[in-house]
Design a protein around this motif. Structure first.
Motif, short mmCIF file in Angstrom:
data_model
loop_
_atom_site.label_atom_id
_atom_site.label_comp_id
_atom_site.label_asym_id
_atom_site.label_seq_id
_atom_site.Cartn_x
_atom_site.Cartn_y
_atom_site.Cartn_z
N SER A 164 -28.32 1.65 14.66
CA SER A 164 -28.99 0.99 13.52
C SER A 164 -28.24 1.25 12.22
N ALA A 165 -27.79 2.49 12.03
CA ALA A 165 -27.08 2.83 10.79
C ALA A 165 -25.76 2.08 10.68
N LEU A 166 -25.05 1.92 11.80
CA LEU A 166 -23.75 1.25 11.77
C LEU A 166 -23.87 -0.27 11.65
N VAL A 167 -24.98 -0.83 12.15
CA VAL A 167 -25.15 -2.29 12.11
C VAL A 167 -25.65 -2.75 10.74
N THR A 168 -26.47 -1.93 10.10
CA THR A 168 -27.14 -2.36 8.86
C THR A 168 -26.18 -2.88 7.78
N PRO A 169 -25.03 -2.25 7.52
CA PRO A 169 -24.16 -2.77 6.45
C PRO A 169 -23.68 -4.20 6.69
N PHE A 170 -23.66 -4.66 7.92
CA PHE A 170 -23.16 -6.02 8.21
C PHE A 170 -24.25 -7.08 8.20
N LEU A 171 -25.51 -6.71 7.95
CA LEU A 171 -26.61 -7.67 8.02
C LEU A 171 -26.90 -8.32 6.67
N ARG A 172 -26.30 -7.86 5.62
CA ARG A 172 -26.49 -8.42 4.28
C ARG A 172 -27.97 -8.46 3.89
N LEU A 173 -28.65 -7.32 4.18
CA LEU A 173 -30.06 -7.22 3.81
C LEU A 173 -30.19 -6.95 2.32
N ARG A 174 -31.25 -7.48 1.75
CA ARG A 174 -31.50 -7.24 0.34
C ARG A 174 -32.75 -6.38 0.21
N TYR A 175 -33.40 -6.42 -0.95
CA TYR A 175 -34.54 -5.56 -1.19
C TYR A 175 -35.78 -5.97 -0.40
N ASP A 176 -35.73 -7.16 0.26
CA ASP A 176 -36.91 -7.59 1.00
C ASP A 176 -37.07 -6.85 2.33
N TYR A 177 -36.10 -6.02 2.71
CA TYR A 177 -36.23 -5.17 3.90
C TYR A 177 -35.90 -3.74 3.49
N PRO A 178 -36.86 -3.03 2.88
CA PRO A 178 -36.57 -1.69 2.35
C PRO A 178 -36.33 -0.67 3.46
N THR A 179 -35.34 0.19 3.24
CA THR A 179 -35.06 1.32 4.15
C THR A 179 -34.94 2.57 3.29
N PRO A 180 -36.01 3.35 3.17
CA PRO A 180 -35.99 4.52 2.29
C PRO A 180 -34.95 5.53 2.74
N GLY A 181 -34.03 5.86 1.83
CA GLY A 181 -32.98 6.80 2.16
C GLY A 181 -31.98 6.29 3.16
N GLY A 182 -31.95 4.97 3.38
CA GLY A 182 -31.01 4.38 4.32
C GLY A 182 -31.50 4.33 5.76
N VAL A 183 -32.72 4.81 6.04
CA VAL A 183 -33.28 4.82 7.40
C VAL A 183 -34.60 4.07 7.39
N PRO A 184 -34.80 3.09 8.29
CA PRO A 184 -36.08 2.38 8.34
C PRO A 184 -37.25 3.33 8.58
N GLY A 185 -38.41 2.98 8.02
CA GLY A 185 -39.57 3.86 8.09
C GLY A 185 -40.00 4.20 9.51
N THR A 186 -39.96 3.21 10.41
CA THR A 186 -40.36 3.47 11.80
C THR A 186 -39.46 4.51 12.44
N GLN A 187 -38.16 4.44 12.16
CA GLN A 187 -37.23 5.40 12.74
C GLN A 187 -37.44 6.79 12.14
N VAL A 188 -37.83 6.88 10.89
CA VAL A 188 -38.15 8.17 10.28
C VAL A 188 -39.34 8.81 11.01
N VAL A 189 -40.40 8.01 11.20
CA VAL A 189 -41.59 8.52 11.90
C VAL A 189 -41.26 8.91 13.33
N ALA A 190 -40.47 8.06 14.02
CA ALA A 190 -40.08 8.36 15.40
C ALA A 190 -39.27 9.65 15.47
N GLY A 191 -38.34 9.83 14.53
CA GLY A 191 -37.54 11.05 14.52
C GLY A 191 -38.38 12.29 14.30
N MET A 192 -39.32 12.24 13.35
CA MET A 192 -40.18 13.39 13.10
C MET A 192 -41.05 13.69 14.33
#
Length: 591
Positions: free
Chosen positions: A264-292
């Motif tokens: 996910s981290a390596l793919v994100t820079p190539f998706l040209r996402l803007r502020y309409d898909y927020p990723t706090p600290g560079g990691v999507p919220g679901t992945q943060v919760v899953a990691g914890m």
């Protein structure tokens, strides 16, 4: 007093409530609570006419009613849900009510959850033909709502293809769980798998709830960003599944989650996402919760020392994601030391919380295991003691009678052969009774009968006087026994059973130890809410070894039986000679 029960009081109440109303209802109410907060907040913001968003609630509550109704009338509820979706789509179009997207475009999370539950009950509880018809109608109604619910000026441009893809996943997943449960007898293995999955879900419900909220938000972000955010959403869904399934193989799950988050981290820079898909600290919220959640599960399962290497790898991936994607939509890497330090503090805080929760749960599991092992050990000890008392009270009673009768036959055989013949008959009867008692003990040890059962305990009634008469008449201890019984007809069963055992052991001891005894007396009476037992004899203290020897366990067993009923026991030489055993057993149990 320990603090454990107080600490576990709230989780126990939550679990009890969930079992009482059912997990489907819990999930539905959680979704409704989310919509109540979200829609109410949107109704009074500065976007659009104030309060118009509240008009979504009638349709939401109608779908909740259909989902609850589906638990009893699945087919009718499915038809009603289809009508509600189509009818309220017309209302949304007519009043230009703004909608928001959750898993499906323009449908609230409550409507999606309610539709899934209606679909589940229709697939599981209705006949195949009816199920196909109502499910088809529900799918068509959902497509109508997705395509028809929009208002002019809406900025939500979620494509129909995305909605059909997500809807297809929901449909397939729901049917995958519902159909195997239609006929449990025909598919027992599938049903067992569902039961295991249900157990896993019930054990992970706090994590599933947080992942569900995070995924709902990410579905909305995906619709806002068009197809650009779809790969990130897929990675988040996979991460959530890994986190939920982690308790089975937590170490492997951590490796898999690390790989998914790295992708996910390596793919994100190539998706040209803007502020309409927020990723706090560079990691999507679901992945943060899953990691914890997975850190908690891993530390809980294997301990911190064995989990350090995998947690370090996950932390490194999070650091890479932050450096690559924290400044998005700017293509620059995050190199500002202050920003890096701030994100590091937040990451360490979240990691510390996860590790602490995992260690706390591991400690609680260890304490619970010790309590269970202690309870098992106590139960085994109690069972062994019950069997030991039974072996001594029953078998020794019969064997002592055999030994006493054999000694009498040996002494009188030469002078009076008829006495020897009669003694041999009594020995035969006692031997048969001893064999029957042994069979009952074996049955008790094999689990076919409760420990402590016998010919008297199994047949004991509330008429203790009749039971004592039967015991004394069938006794083979070789001493004439008289009785004085003044008992009510309603002695509690446990008290009566213990009284029988006490009298039986006392008579056995008379035959073994009372040298020269001519007469024994059994007294049983009720005095001041207590059962008073007294067994006396007129014998002398034996000079030699008693018949059959003595292990000293008879008096121990008697004291144990009396202690279990919170009574009192006295045993010793009587003032006028002989031996006296007295017991006082409460007729009402003590707390």
């Amino acid at each position: 007093m320990t603090a454990g029960p107080a600490q576990n009081k709230f989780p126990a109440r939550v679990s009890a409530l969930a079992r009482r109303i059912g997990m489907p209802a819990v999930v539905l109410l959680a979704a409704l609570a989310f919509d109540l907060v979200f829609v109410t907040d949107a109704a009074f913001d500065d976007t659009g006419p104030r309060g118009i968003d509240l008009l979504l609630f009638p349709g939401i509550f109608a779908m909740v009613f259909c989902a609850l109704w589906a638990q009893k009338r699945a087919a009718v509820a499915a038809v009603a849900a289809s009508v509600v979706l189509v009818a309220y789509t017309l209302v949304v179009r007519y009043f230009d009510i703004p909608t928001y997207s959750s898993v499906l475009a323009h449908l609230s999370i409550t409507e999606v959850v309610a539709g899934v539950e209606v679909l589940f009950y229709a697939a599981r509880r209705t006949r195949p033909g009816v199920a196909f018809a109502v499910i088809t109608g529900l799918v068509l109604a959902t497509l109508t709502a997705v395509s028809g619910r929009y208002y002019y000026g809406s900025e939500s441009n979620g494509t129909m293809a995305q909605a059909m893809l997500f809807g297809g996943l929901l449909l397939g997943g729901t049917l995958l769980f519902a159909i195997p449960g239609r006929d449990r007898a025909a598919h027992p293995k599938n049903y067992e798998k569902l039961q295991k999955l249900n157990k896993l879900v019930m054990g992970q419900w706090p994590l599933i709830g947080m992942l569900g909220i995070a995924l709902i938000l990410e579905f909305g972000f995906t619709y806002e960003s068009g197809a650009h955010g779809f790969p990130i959403l897929v990675c988040s869904i996979v991460a959530a599944i890994i986190a939920v399934a982690a308790p089975r193989r937590p170490a492997d799950a951590m490796v898999a989650l690390t790989a998914v988050m790295l992708l996910s981290a390596l793919v994100t820079p190539f998706l040209r996402l803007r502020y309409d898909y927020p990723t706090p600290g560079g990691v999507p919220g679901t992945q943060v919760v899953a990691g914890m959640g997975l850190v908690v599960t891993l530390v809980r399962a294997v301990g911190l020392s064995k989990a350090v290497s995998r947690i370090t790898a996950l932390s490194a991936v999070v650091a890479v994601a932050s450096v690559l994607n924290a400044t998005r939509p700017s293509p620059r890497l995050m190199t500002d030391p202050d920003d890096i330090a701030g994100l590091a503090v937040v990451a360490l805080l979240l990691l510390g919380i996860s590790v602490a929760v995992g260690l706390a749960l591991r400690s609680r599991d260890s304490e619970r295991t010790q309590v269970i092992q202690s309870a098992i050990s106590d139960a085994q000890t109690s069972e062994r003691m019950a069997l030991a008392r039974e072996l001594h009270d029953v078998v020794a009673h019969h064997v002592t009678g055999i030994v006493v009768q054999a000694q009498a036959a040996k002494m009188m055989g030469e002078k009076n052969p008829q006495v020897a013949v009669e003694a041999m008959g009594r020995i035969e009867d006692a031997g048969v009774e001893a064999l029957a008692a042994m069979r009952r003990l074996v049955r008790s040890m094999r689990g076919d009968a409760p420990a402590g059962s016998s010919e008297f305990s199994e047949q004991a009634t509330t008429d203790l006087a009749a039971d004592l008469r039967t015991l004394i008449e069938r006794s083979n201890h070789g001493v004439k026994t008289s009785m004085k019984l003044e008992l009510p007809p309603n002695v509690p069963h446990e008290v009566g059973r213990s009284a029988l055992r006490l009298v039986q052991e006392s008579l056995t001891n008379i035959g073994k130890h009372a040298s020269g005894a001519k007469e024994a007396l059994v007294i049983a009476e009720v005095s001041e809410n207590e059962l008073h037992l007294q067994v006396t004899d007129d014998g002398r203290e034996p000079q030699g070894r008693p018949a059959g020897g003595s292990g000293g366990y008879g008096l121990i067993g008697m004291r144990e039986r009396v202690a279990l009923l919170h009574g009192r026991l006295s045993a010793g030489r009587a003032p006028g000679g002989g031996w006296r055993v007295e017991a006082w057993l409460p007729l009402e149990g003590e707390e």
